[in-house]
Design a protein around this motif. Structure first.
Motif, PDB file in Angstrom:
ATOM      1  N   ILE A 149      39.476  54.013  46.526  1.00 56.81           N
ATOM      2  CA  ILE A 149      40.425  52.922  46.735  1.00 56.81           C
ATOM      3  C   ILE A 149      41.626  53.418  47.534  1.00 56.81           C
ATOM      4  O   ILE A 149      42.090  52.767  48.476  1.00 56.81           O
ATOM      5  CB  ILE A 149      40.877  52.322  45.386  1.00 56.81           C
ATOM      6  CG1 ILE A 149      39.707  51.633  44.685  1.00 56.81           C
ATOM      7  CG2 ILE A 149      42.009  51.325  45.594  1.00 56.81           C
ATOM      8  CD1 ILE A 149      40.020  51.177  43.272  1.00 56.81           C
ATOM      9  N   SER A 264      44.211  47.443  39.658  1.00 57.55           N
ATOM     10  CA  SER A 264      43.562  46.230  39.179  1.00 57.55           C
ATOM     11  C   SER A 264      44.560  45.087  39.027  1.00 57.55           C
ATOM     12  O   SER A 264      44.279  43.948  39.408  1.00 57.55           O
ATOM     13  CB  SER A 264      42.868  46.506  37.843  1.00 57.55           C
ATOM     14  OG  SER A 264      42.243  45.349  37.352  1.00 57.55           O
ATOM     15  N   GLU A 269      41.867  46.652  44.292  1.00 53.54           N
ATOM     16  CA  GLU A 269      40.473  47.111  44.239  1.00 53.54           C
ATOM     17  C   GLU A 269      39.572  46.312  45.157  1.00 53.54           C
ATOM     18  O   GLU A 269      38.501  46.752  45.532  1.00 53.54           O
ATOM     19  CB  GLU A 269      39.943  47.005  42.805  1.00 53.54           C
ATOM     20  CG  GLU A 269      40.568  48.002  41.838  1.00 53.54           C
ATOM     21  CD  GLU A 269      39.995  47.844  40.448  1.00 53.54           C
ATOM     22  OE1 GLU A 269      39.894  46.700  39.990  1.00 53.54           O
ATOM     23  OE2 GLU A 269      39.648  48.851  39.838  1.00 53.54           O
TER      24      GLU A 269
END
Length: 522
Positions: A149, A264, A269
């Motif tokens: 990520i 998140s 993400e």
């Protein structure tokens, strides 16, 4: 704020600028070229900064990552693993560890015996136990997912900021050297007038963010060859974040958990390249390519008549000296492209295809256009890539119109067999001396220093044209690339070091690369 961060740090937001171009085309369709040219300074931006780019949110994200970098480095060096015992049958001389299982296995596998003596068996091979570190555990998969990520986010934003840094560089104009096209300065002025934001207010923030991105990228890239990353990188797509015991009690892994949770919560993400790839197939991007093609041709000596221009079904005709240029929209099924038809002594056609980077769709589009619209060249257009397979045309890259002018110059040269007039400025060409055995003819323009080389590839024996600048002076660039930020602009700089007057690829030393065999012929 979470949605703002996602929009401003992904390529998905780039769709908005192309949508604005599409809206302009719909509202101002069927206007003459002169009006379109005047509107490029007031009503439509053919060069822009990504709207509402949130440097504050980006820097907040980078600070969160930098805070966790020490823990990331320690996990790369000493990850938590589980010991895994595996049995392997090996020659006796290679066996180092035996246990009860080795004896039992040897007693029942006579095919592994070397000989049988009165004192027992003499084995040829034995079962040995190997102890291996198993990196594939839940927490390590989460760790590698976090690294992916970060890398995706860093590399995307580095490309975003590269465009700003490159457009923000000091432009050096030297009219006496006659390196640029005369209309180039007019075009640059129009693009910057249409560019409603002031670069200076972003300069400091851009450089500060770029330094942080470079630092993060350097730390992570140096560790991608470690076992933990290699073993877990293909398993991250099924990862679901949960607060396991290790994530809860281990100091370093707990920071990984907190950063994953932060990603998140802020929807980071979901950043991927699909949005970026879909831009090139959108109606807004296709319309942008059409308008930019008209802009590039109009600022490369071609004069268009006062007939209305249909931006969605273009049929535009321009003239310069004895050249005629016809730009029209061609369609095949769901695919749309632009066709450049050059006429002087012969007809030479080039087709530009805005198409997603998906290989299957590219091949499908190419087959369709080749069967329906014959041409000498088929070039795929991309808003992000610039290599042998793609021509980069982006509303965020100020050099996009010059790449199209490079295509125009090539089409003009290949459509001319007499070579009496310079395609760059229109002044007379004179014959020059051949510089090498594979160069058959040399044509030089004393007015703008354009040099046209007619050559034959020694390896393939195929003819081709190349261009150069007479008495071209290689620029001193060592100081320019000492700073790592500037070094990122190296490819952009090398691409334009001959001021887009080369119709073939060039080497780092500005030497011509043969388009037939991809080699340099001395």
């Amino acid at each position: 704020m979470p949605q703002d961060i996602l929009q401003n740090m992904s390529f998905a937001h780039s769709e908005d600028e192309y949508t604005q171009v599409l809206r302009f085309a719909k509202e101002n369709n069927n206007i003459a070229y002169d009006r379109f040219d005047s509107y490029t300074m007031s009503r439509v931006n053919l060069f822009a900064l990504r709207e509402n780019f949130d440097f504050e949110s980006l820097e907040q994200t980078l600070d969160q990552i930098i805070k966790v970098l020490p823990a990331i480095k320690r996990i790369f060096s000493h990850p938590i693993t589980r010991l895994k015992d595996t049995g392997e049958i090996m020659p006796v001389e290679s066996v180092r560890v035996i246990n009860n299982q080795t004896i039992v296995h040897a007693s029942v596998h006579s095919e592994l015996w070397s000989e049988l003596t009165k004192n027992g068996i003499k084995p040829k091979k034995l079962l040995t136990v190997k102890h291996e570190d198993n990196y594939v555990i839940y927490e390590n998969i989460g760790f590698v997912r976090m690294v992916n990520i970060i890398l995706r986010l860093v590399r995307q934003n580095m490309r975003l900021l590269q465009d700003i840094l490159f457009a923000n560089r000091n432009l050096k104009f030297n009219l006496l050297e006659r390196e640029n096209h005369l209309a180039y300065f007019l075009a640059i002025g129009k693009l910057h007038i249409g560019y409603v934001r002031d670069y200076d207010q972003y300069r400091v923030a851009t450089e500060r963010c770029m330094d942080k991105l470079l630092f993060i990228e350097r730390v992570l890239s140096a560790r991608l060859g470690t076992p933990i990353y290699k073993r877990c990188k293909k398993l991250t797509h099924k990862f679901t974040l949960k607060k396991s015991t290790i994530f809860r009690v281990h100091k370093d892994y707990h920071q990984v958990y907190l950063l994953l949770k932060w990603f998140s919560d802020h929807d980071l993400e979901t950043i991927d390249l699909e949005n970026e790839k879909s831009v090139s197939a959108s109606p807004g991007y296709q319309t942008y390519c059409t308008l930019l093609s008209l802009f590039a041709a109009g600022h490369f000596n071609f004069v268009f008549d006062n007939k209305p221009l249909d931006f969605f079904n273009l049929h535009a005709e321009g003239n310069f000296a004895n050249w005629k240029l016809h730009i029209d929209t061609i369609k095949s099924g769901e695919y749309q492209a632009l066709r450049f038809t050059f006429k002087k002594n012969i007809v030479y056609r080039i087709v530009l295809i805005p198409c997603p980077e998906n290989l299957k769709q590219r091949q499908k589009a190419l087959i369709r256009f080749k069967s329906k619209y014959p041409a000498k060249e088929y070039i795929f257009v991309s808003p992000t890539q610039c290599n042998n397979s793609f021509l980069c045309l982006s509303i965020f890259d100020i050099e996009s119109f010059r790449r199209l002018q490079q295509v125009l110059l090539r089409g003009m040269i290949y459509s001319d067999k007499e070579h009496t007039a310079c395609p760059f400025c229109g002044k007379p060409l004179v014959m020059g001396d051949s510089e090498s055995a594979h160069i058959t003819s040399v044509y030089i323009c004393n007015a703008c220093r354009t040099k046209i080389l007619q050559a034959i590839c020694p390896q393939s024996n195929k003819p081709y044209y190349a261009t150069a600048v007479t008495n071209f002076k290689k620029q001193e660039d060592d100081d320019f690339f000492v700073n790592k930020r500037e070094h990122l602009l190296y490819q952009k700089y090398m691409e334009g070091r001959m001021f887009y007057r080369n119709i073939t690829p060039i080497s780092n030393d500005a030497e011509i690369i043969c388009p037939k065999c991809k080699n340099i012929h001395s």
